[in-house]
Design a protein around this motif. Sequence first.
Motif, PDB file in Angstrom:
ATOM      1  N   ASN A 130       0.854  -1.261  -0.150  1.00  0.00           N
ATOM      2  CA  ASN A 130       0.066   0.128   0.010  1.00  0.00           C
ATOM      3  C   ASN A 130       0.806   1.271  -0.189  1.00  0.00           C
ATOM      4  O   ASN A 130       2.087   1.001   0.046  1.00  0.00           O
ATOM      5  CB  ASN A 130      -0.852  -0.157   1.209  1.00  0.00           C
ATOM      6  CG  ASN A 130      -0.321  -0.117   2.737  1.00  0.00           C
ATOM      7  OD1 ASN A 130       0.565   0.730   2.703  1.00  0.00           O
ATOM      8  ND2 ASN A 130      -0.578  -0.757   3.437  1.00  0.00           N
ATOM      9  N   ALA A 131       0.425   2.262  -0.007  1.00  0.00           N
ATOM     10  CA  ALA A 131       1.061   3.614  -0.001  1.00  0.00           C
ATOM     11  C   ALA A 131       0.235   4.814   0.402  1.00  0.00           C
ATOM     12  O   ALA A 131      -1.117   4.771   0.438  1.00  0.00           O
ATOM     13  CB  ALA A 131       1.117   4.117  -1.576  1.00  0.00           C
ATOM     14  N   ARG A 132       0.766   5.593   1.269  1.00  0.00           N
ATOM     15  CA  ARG A 132       0.292   6.568   2.171  1.00  0.00           C
ATOM     16  C   ARG A 132       0.629   7.856   1.670  1.00  0.00           C
ATOM     17  O   ARG A 132       1.831   8.065   1.413  1.00  0.00           O
ATOM     18  CB  ARG A 132       0.454   6.373   3.642  1.00  0.00           C
ATOM     19  CG  ARG A 132      -0.200   7.399   4.472  1.00  0.00           C
ATOM     20  CD  ARG A 132      -0.062   7.041   5.879  1.00  0.00           C
ATOM     21  NE  ARG A 132       1.233   7.373   6.682  1.00  0.00           N
ATOM     22  CZ  ARG A 132       1.219   7.683   7.948  1.00  0.00           C
ATOM     23  NH1 ARG A 132       0.543   7.397   8.465  1.00  0.00           N
ATOM     24  NH2 ARG A 132       2.430   8.329   8.323  1.00  0.00           N
ATOM     25  N   VAL A 133      -0.400   8.893   1.588  1.00  0.00           N
ATOM     26  CA  VAL A 133       0.195  10.137   0.892  1.00  0.00           C
ATOM     27  C   VAL A 133       0.794  10.751   2.329  1.00  0.00           C
ATOM     28  O   VAL A 133       0.114  11.220   3.234  1.00  0.00           O
ATOM     29  CB  VAL A 133      -1.031  10.863   0.468  1.00  0.00           C
ATOM     30  CG1 VAL A 133      -0.621  12.318   0.005  1.00  0.00           C
ATOM     31  CG2 VAL A 133      -1.747  10.236  -0.754  1.00  0.00           C
ATOM     32  N   LEU A 134       2.130  11.449   1.989  1.00  0.00           N
ATOM     33  CA  LEU A 134       2.868  12.231   2.912  1.00  0.00           C
ATOM     34  C   LEU A 134       2.435  13.708   2.441  1.00  0.00           C
ATOM     35  O   LEU A 134       2.177  14.719   3.386  1.00  0.00           O
ATOM     36  CB  LEU A 134       4.385  11.799   3.141  1.00  0.00           C
ATOM     37  CG  LEU A 134       4.404  10.381   3.405  1.00  0.00           C
ATOM     38  CD1 LEU A 134       6.041  10.300   3.486  1.00  0.00           C
ATOM     39  CD2 LEU A 134       3.827  10.258   4.954  1.00  0.00           C
ATOM     40  N   TYR A 135       2.425  13.889   1.147  1.00  0.00           N
ATOM     41  CA  TYR A 135       2.527  15.369   0.739  1.00  0.00           C
ATOM     42  C   TYR A 135       1.904  15.469  -0.799  1.00  0.00           C
ATOM     43  O   TYR A 135       2.185  14.598  -1.562  1.00  0.00           O
ATOM     44  CB  TYR A 135       3.869  15.904   0.830  1.00  0.00           C
ATOM     45  CG  TYR A 135       3.929  17.472   0.296  1.00  0.00           C
ATOM     46  CD1 TYR A 135       3.657  18.396   1.057  1.00  0.00           C
ATOM     47  CD2 TYR A 135       4.325  17.460  -1.042  1.00  0.00           C
ATOM     48  CE1 TYR A 135       3.357  19.698   0.407  1.00  0.00           C
ATOM     49  CE2 TYR A 135       4.338  18.946  -1.484  1.00  0.00           C
ATOM     50  CZ  TYR A 135       4.013  19.978  -0.847  1.00  0.00           C
ATOM     51  OH  TYR A 135       3.954  21.316  -1.285  1.00  0.00           O
ATOM     52  N   LYS A 136       1.411  16.311  -1.054  1.00  0.00           N
ATOM     53  CA  LYS A 136       0.884  16.517  -2.408  1.00  0.00           C
ATOM     54  C   LYS A 136       0.672  17.967  -2.809  1.00  0.00           C
ATOM     55  O   LYS A 136       0.414  18.945  -1.918  1.00  0.00           O
ATOM     56  CB  LYS A 136      -0.483  15.595  -2.551  1.00  0.00           C
ATOM     57  CG  LYS A 136      -1.702  16.260  -1.712  1.00  0.00           C
ATOM     58  CD  LYS A 136      -2.843  15.463  -1.825  1.00  0.00           C
ATOM     59  CE  LYS A 136      -3.732  16.117  -0.663  1.00  0.00           C
ATOM     60  NZ  LYS A 136      -4.620  15.341  -0.182  1.00  0.00           N
ATOM     61  N   THR A 137       0.892  18.327  -3.974  1.00  0.00           N
ATOM     62  CA  THR A 137       0.755  19.618  -4.442  1.00  0.00           C
ATOM     63  C   THR A 137      -0.642  19.652  -5.311  1.00  0.00           C
ATOM     64  O   THR A 137      -0.910  20.723  -5.461  1.00  0.00           O
ATOM     65  CB  THR A 137       1.829  20.066  -5.435  1.00  0.00           C
ATOM     66  OG1 THR A 137       2.060  19.011  -6.451  1.00  0.00           O
ATOM     67  CG2 THR A 137       3.256  20.137  -4.713  1.00  0.00           C
ATOM     68  N   SER A 138      -1.093  18.544  -5.738  1.00  0.00           N
ATOM     69  CA  SER A 138      -2.517  18.638  -6.268  1.00  0.00           C
ATOM     70  C   SER A 138      -3.204  17.347  -5.947  1.00  0.00           C
ATOM     71  O   SER A 138      -2.527  16.113  -6.121  1.00  0.00           O
ATOM     72  CB  SER A 138      -2.375  18.771  -7.726  1.00  0.00           C
ATOM     73  OG  SER A 138      -3.440  18.440  -8.241  1.00  0.00           O
ATOM     74  N   ASN A 139      -4.365  17.448  -5.792  1.00  0.00           N
ATOM     75  CA  ASN A 139      -5.226  16.128  -5.420  1.00  0.00           C
ATOM     76  C   ASN A 139      -5.401  15.142  -6.803  1.00  0.00           C
ATOM     77  O   ASN A 139      -5.605  14.146  -6.640  1.00  0.00           O
ATOM     78  CB  ASN A 139      -6.567  16.344  -5.038  1.00  0.00           C
ATOM     79  CG  ASN A 139      -6.516  16.917  -3.437  1.00  0.00           C
ATOM     80  OD1 ASN A 139      -5.723  16.438  -2.713  1.00  0.00           O
ATOM     81  ND2 ASN A 139      -7.600  17.896  -3.047  1.00  0.00           N
ATOM     82  N   LEU A 140      -5.446  16.106  -7.652  1.00  0.00           N
ATOM     83  CA  LEU A 140      -5.425  15.467  -9.143  1.00  0.00           C
ATOM     84  C   LEU A 140      -4.415  14.514  -9.556  1.00  0.00           C
ATOM     85  O   LEU A 140      -4.743  13.464 -10.106  1.00  0.00           O
ATOM     86  CB  LEU A 140      -5.473  16.632 -10.156  1.00  0.00           C
ATOM     87  CG  LEU A 140      -6.566  17.764 -10.018  1.00  0.00           C
ATOM     88  CD1 LEU A 140      -6.383  18.616 -11.230  1.00  0.00           C
ATOM     89  CD2 LEU A 140      -8.230  17.063 -10.457  1.00  0.00           C
ATOM     90  N   ALA A 141      -3.415  14.601  -8.819  1.00  0.00           N
ATOM     91  CA  ALA A 141      -2.150  13.846  -9.203  1.00  0.00           C
ATOM     92  C   ALA A 141      -2.073  12.565  -8.278  1.00  0.00           C
ATOM     93  O   ALA A 141      -1.449  11.590  -8.909  1.00  0.00           O
ATOM     94  CB  ALA A 141      -0.871  14.433  -9.037  1.00  0.00           C
ATOM     95  N   VAL A 142      -2.705  12.358  -7.063  1.00  0.00           N
ATOM     96  CA  VAL A 142      -2.523  11.375  -6.221  1.00  0.00           C
ATOM     97  C   VAL A 142      -2.953  10.108  -6.790  1.00  0.00           C
ATOM     98  O   VAL A 142      -2.133   9.098  -6.647  1.00  0.00           O
ATOM     99  CB  VAL A 142      -3.671  11.622  -5.052  1.00  0.00           C
ATOM    100  CG1 VAL A 142      -3.414  10.419  -4.085  1.00  0.00           C
ATOM    101  CG2 VAL A 142      -2.979  12.813  -4.265  1.00  0.00           C
ATOM    102  N   HIS A 143      -4.040   9.930  -7.604  1.00  0.00           N
ATOM    103  CA  HIS A 143      -4.661   8.660  -8.167  1.00  0.00           C
ATOM    104  C   HIS A 143      -3.496   8.170  -9.218  1.00  0.00           C
ATOM    105  O   HIS A 143      -3.274   6.976  -9.189  1.00  0.00           O
ATOM    106  CB  HIS A 143      -5.933   8.811  -8.738  1.00  0.00           C
ATOM    107  CG  HIS A 143      -6.383   7.830  -9.408  1.00  0.00           C
ATOM    108  ND1 HIS A 143      -7.091   6.624  -8.714  1.00  0.00           N
ATOM    109  CD2 HIS A 143      -6.364   7.258 -10.655  1.00  0.00           C
ATOM    110  CE1 HIS A 143      -7.019   5.642  -9.578  1.00  0.00           C
ATOM    111  NE2 HIS A 143      -7.035   5.998 -10.728  1.00  0.00           N
TER     112      HIS A 143
END
Length: 149
Positions: free
Chosen positions: A77-90
């Motif tokens: 699995n993977a856990r989001v630590l940081y993102k500059t855009s919600n669109l890129a997470v998926h």
Amino acid sequence: MRKTILLLMVSVLVLGVGSVFAGDQVAVELKELTCTYDCAKPVETVKPERVFYMPGHEVEGYVTLEITVDEEGQVENARVLYKTSNLAVHNAVDAVSQWQFEPAKLNGQPVRSRVAYSLPFGRDLEILVAEDYEAKVMIEEQMVTAYTK
């Protein structure tokens, strides 16, 4: 509640001190422990697909993921630590779920581990490994399942 905790702490202290005075000391032998640990290393990576927020306008930035790698080198699995855009997470999670790793090894035996990587979006930014991510504060508590067996 506080009084109960305080009473419990005082009684533990008194009982502990009492056993020292009663001569019930336990000898502890200290031994130096040595072990070797090798981090999980990516063997095969897949770049995330490009993300557009409108025609002709690409999302730029990073998604940093904490990736759990099993004993066989598969992404659990993977856990989001940081993102500059919600669109890129998926797209970041989809890409990471296809990665293959040489598993981490403790004293030569494969073990389950966690690693952190920043996946770029936009103008051919490079993938970054966050080797000291454990010392950093987790920015998000959002859990994104990348792959589940």
